[in-house]
Design an enzyme around this catalytic site. Structure first.
Site, PDB file in Angstrom:
ATOM      1  N   ASN A 255      57.317  49.985  55.345  1.00  0.00           N
ATOM      2  CA  ASN A 255      56.248  49.419  54.519  1.00  0.00           C
ATOM      3  C   ASN A 255      56.887  48.305  53.700  1.00  0.00           C
ATOM      4  OD1 ASN A 255      54.239  48.820  52.707  1.00  0.00           O
ATOM      5  ND2 ASN A 255      54.372  50.760  51.570  1.00  0.00           N
ATOM      6  N   TRP A 256      56.676  47.087  54.165  1.00  0.00           N
ATOM      7  CA  TRP A 256      57.366  45.958  53.528  1.00  0.00           C
ATOM      8  C   TRP A 256      56.775  45.609  52.170  1.00  0.00           C
ATOM      9  CZ3 TRP A 256      57.987  41.930  58.116  1.00  0.00           C
ATOM     10  CH2 TRP A 256      58.856  42.469  59.068  1.00  0.00           C
ATOM     11  N   LYS A 257      55.571  46.084  51.886  1.00  0.00           N
ATOM     12  CA  LYS A 257      54.883  45.763  50.622  1.00  0.00           C
ATOM     13  C   LYS A 257      54.739  44.235  50.493  1.00  0.00           C
ATOM     14  CE  LYS A 257      56.445  50.125  48.794  1.00  0.00           C
ATOM     15  NZ  LYS A 257      56.735  50.948  47.624  1.00  0.00           N
TER      16      LYS A 257
ATOM     17  N   HIS B 231      47.736  53.881  49.906  1.00  0.00           N
ATOM     18  CA  HIS B 231      49.053  53.911  49.260  1.00  0.00           C
ATOM     19  C   HIS B 231      48.857  54.057  47.747  1.00  0.00           C
ATOM     20  CE1 HIS B 231      52.978  52.705  47.816  1.00  0.00           C
ATOM     21  NE2 HIS B 231      53.429  53.011  49.018  1.00  0.00           N
TER      22      HIS B 231
ATOM     23  N   GLU C 244      50.207  52.662  45.342  1.00  0.00           N
ATOM     24  CA  GLU C 244      50.118  51.388  44.612  1.00  0.00           C
ATOM     25  C   GLU C 244      48.716  50.812  44.697  1.00  0.00           C
ATOM     26  OE1 GLU C 244      53.485  49.595  46.578  1.00  0.00           O
ATOM     27  OE2 GLU C 244      54.785  51.057  45.591  1.00  0.00           O
TER      28      GLU C 244
ATOM     29  N   GLU D 223      53.859  60.931  49.785  1.00  0.00           N
ATOM     30  CA  GLU D 223      54.740  60.095  48.972  1.00  0.00           C
ATOM     31  C   GLU D 223      54.584  60.475  47.512  1.00  0.00           C
ATOM     32  OE1 GLU D 223      55.695  56.215  51.223  1.00  0.00           O
ATOM     33  OE2 GLU D 223      53.858  55.891  50.107  1.00  0.00           O
TER      34      GLU D 223
ATOM     35  N   GLY E 211      60.335  53.954  45.041  1.00  0.00           N
ATOM     36  CA  GLY E 211      61.036  52.816  44.459  1.00  0.00           C
ATOM     37  C   GLY E 211      61.871  53.165  43.242  1.00  0.00           C
TER      38      GLY E 211
ATOM     39  N   SER F 292      61.918  56.621  48.289  1.00  0.00           N
ATOM     40  CA  SER F 292      63.384  56.460  48.219  1.00  0.00           C
ATOM     41  C   SER F 292      64.102  57.120  49.387  1.00  0.00           C
ATOM     42  CB  SER F 292      63.918  56.960  46.878  1.00  0.00           C
ATOM     43  OG  SER F 292      63.343  56.226  45.811  1.00  0.00           O
TER      44      SER F 292
ATOM     45  N   GLY G 209      59.953  52.171  52.202  1.00  0.00           N
ATOM     46  CA  GLY G 209      59.704  50.928  51.472  1.00  0.00           C
ATOM     47  C   GLY G 209      60.961  50.076  51.429  1.00  0.00           C
ATOM     48  N   GLY G 210      61.673  50.152  50.325  1.00  0.00           N
ATOM     49  CA  GLY G 210      62.849  49.298  50.083  1.00  0.00           C
ATOM     50  C   GLY G 210      63.809  49.228  51.256  1.00  0.00           C
TER      51      GLY G 210
END
Ligand code: PGA
Length: 251
Positions: free
Chosen positions: A9-11, A96, A98, A168, A174, A214, A235-236
């Site tokens: 998930n590149w966001k 998600h 966010e 999640e 993150g 994470s 993500g990251g």
């Protein structure tokens, strides 16, 4: 049986050129290698058509990070499920945390998005998870059950069978703070029981439930070794090919 899946998930990261380069790099890393899981990257809308033209989707799936809750029309700035599908993408992350937190997504809008995604042949990666306060006050199992019931249990068993779930915990996204493998397993087993109660054991057993928050090369193997953890939403660590592939290779 259910699939093991690692999805990035590149966001809101990378320009089109950077995203295409990253997707190409992952695609090449997968080319000479038999992954023990399905591998997917979910990228910004602007990138999808370009990425679709440079990857082999037999090896690397492509998804969007969201889609609109309306079919088409006067919704300036929105991107419909049909538009996503027209890029060549076949997955879409929905709900998600966010999006729920910063853009006010509710169970009602998510039901519309899921229906439109399915109607356009997209596979939803539907996110659920509790915030820190709910983890600490012990309501997390009920909170996550509520998100599943309210967001998805209007679906037929056939349509539910097309959904990928991603647990999640919001406190782990993150933050560098991962749920322990046992915490993840407890929640994933709970989620599977919630699904079994509604749709039966076979549907529950066939549902892929990913962990997100994470997840990195150093902890992926321990998480993925748990019987109800069927992969990760990353993500990251999905923004660097070597890290992402390190997680893919944890299977
Ligand atoms: P993270 O994000 O891996 O950077 O914690 C996961 C996600 O939000 O999907």
């Amino acid at each position: 049986m259910r699939k093991n899946i690692v999805a990035g998930n590149w966001k809101m990261n990378t320009t089109v050129a950077e995203g295409v380069a990253l997707a190409k790099e992952v695609n090449e890393a997968l080319a000479g290698f038999k992954a023990n899981c399905d591998v997917i990257v979910c990228a910004p809308f602007t990138h999808l058509a370009s990425i679709a033209s440079v990857i082999d989707q037999n090896k690397l799936g492509l998804g969007a990070e969201n889609c609109a809750d309306h079919k088409s029309g006067a919704y300036t700035g929105e991107v419909s499920a049909a538009m996503v599908a027209s890029t060549g993408a076949t997955y879409v992350i929905l709900g998600h945390s966010e999006r729920r937190q910063y853009y006010g997504e509710t169970a009602e809008t998510l039901r519309e998005k899921v229906a439109l995604a399915l109607a356009n042949g997209l596979t939803p990666i539907f996110c659920i998870g509790e915030v820190l306060e709910e983890r600490e006050n012990g309501t997390y199992n009920d909170v996550v059950k509520g998100q599943i019931v309210d967001g998805l249990f209007n679906l037929s068993a056939e349509d539910f069978g097309k959904i990928i779930l991603a647990y999640e915990p919001v406190w782990a996204i993150g933050t560098g703070k991962t749920a322990t493998a046992d915490q993840a397993e407890d929640m994933h087993a709970h989620i599977r029981a919630v699904i079994a109660e509604k749709y039966g054991k076979e549907v529950a057993d066939n549902t892929s439930i990913l962990y997100g928050g994470s997840c990195k090369p150093s902890n992926a193997a321990e998480l993925f070794a748990k019987p109800d953890v069927d992969g990760g939403l990353i993500g990251g660590a999905s923004l660097k090919c070597a890290d992402f592939m390190g997680i893919v290779k944890a299977f």
